[in-house]
Design a protein around this motif. Structure first.
Motif, mmCIF file in Angstrom:
data_model
loop_
_atom_site.group_PDB
_atom_site.id
_atom_site.type_symbol
_atom_site.label_atom_id
_atom_site.label_comp_id
_atom_site.label_asym_id
_atom_site.label_seq_id
_atom_site.Cartn_x
_atom_site.Cartn_y
_atom_site.Cartn_z
ATOM 1 N N ALA A 265 -6.452 6.094 0.502
ATOM 2 C CA ALA A 265 -6.841 4.848 -0.169
ATOM 3 C C ALA A 265 -8.243 4.972 -0.763
ATOM 4 O O ALA A 265 -9.128 5.586 -0.175
ATOM 5 N N PRO B 233 -3.774 4.075 -3.290
ATOM 6 C CA PRO B 233 -3.995 2.656 -3.609
ATOM 7 C C PRO B 233 -5.480 2.311 -3.685
ATOM 8 O O PRO B 233 -6.294 2.848 -2.937
ATOM 9 N N THR C 163 -5.310 -5.544 -2.901
ATOM 10 C CA THR C 163 -4.892 -4.419 -3.721
ATOM 11 C C THR C 163 -4.166 -4.988 -4.934
ATOM 12 O O THR C 163 -3.870 -6.185 -4.991
ATOM 13 N N LEU D 289 0.823 -1.210 0.000
ATOM 14 C CA LEU D 289 0.000 0.000 0.000
ATOM 15 C C LEU D 289 0.856 1.257 0.000
ATOM 16 O O LEU D 289 0.492 2.268 -0.612
ATOM 17 N N VAL E 40 -8.111 -0.393 -2.867
ATOM 18 C CA VAL E 40 -8.191 -1.498 -1.914
ATOM 19 C C VAL E 40 -9.597 -2.081 -1.969
ATOM 20 O O VAL E 40 -10.585 -1.346 -1.935
#
Length: 85
Positions: free
Chosen positions: A73, A36, A54, A30, A38
């Motif tokens: 995220a 990122p 991910t 991450l 997720v």
């Protein structure tokens, strides 16, 4: 073994498409991205298992349980989650 990050995978399926890692290793993946993507959800029949996933360079990186995520995220909460078939 080259540069970058080396990780130990608990299990690799389909030639590296699905990579199962411990939560500590997952957090390292991450950190490699500013925002990122997720995916969180549960899989399994009678015994549900929580998974957090991910992507990284075409592989799906997976860990069991929930992982503390950064505020940057992008989180997708899966109503249904299947890893095959």
């Amino acid at each position: 073994m080259g540069r970058g990050m080396t990780v130990d995978a608990n299990r690799v399926i389909a030639g590296g498409v699905l990579v199962f890692v411990e939560p500590e290793t997952f957090k390292k993946f991450l950190e490699l991205k500013e925002r990122p993507l997720v995916i969180v959800g549960e899989t399994g029949g009678f015994k549900k298992v929580k998974l957090t996933m991910t992507t990284y360079d075409g592989a799906l990186i997976i860990t069991r349980g929930e992982v503390e995520l950064s505020e940057t995220a992008i989180v997708v909460k899966a109503r249904e989650l299947s890893l095959g078939k």
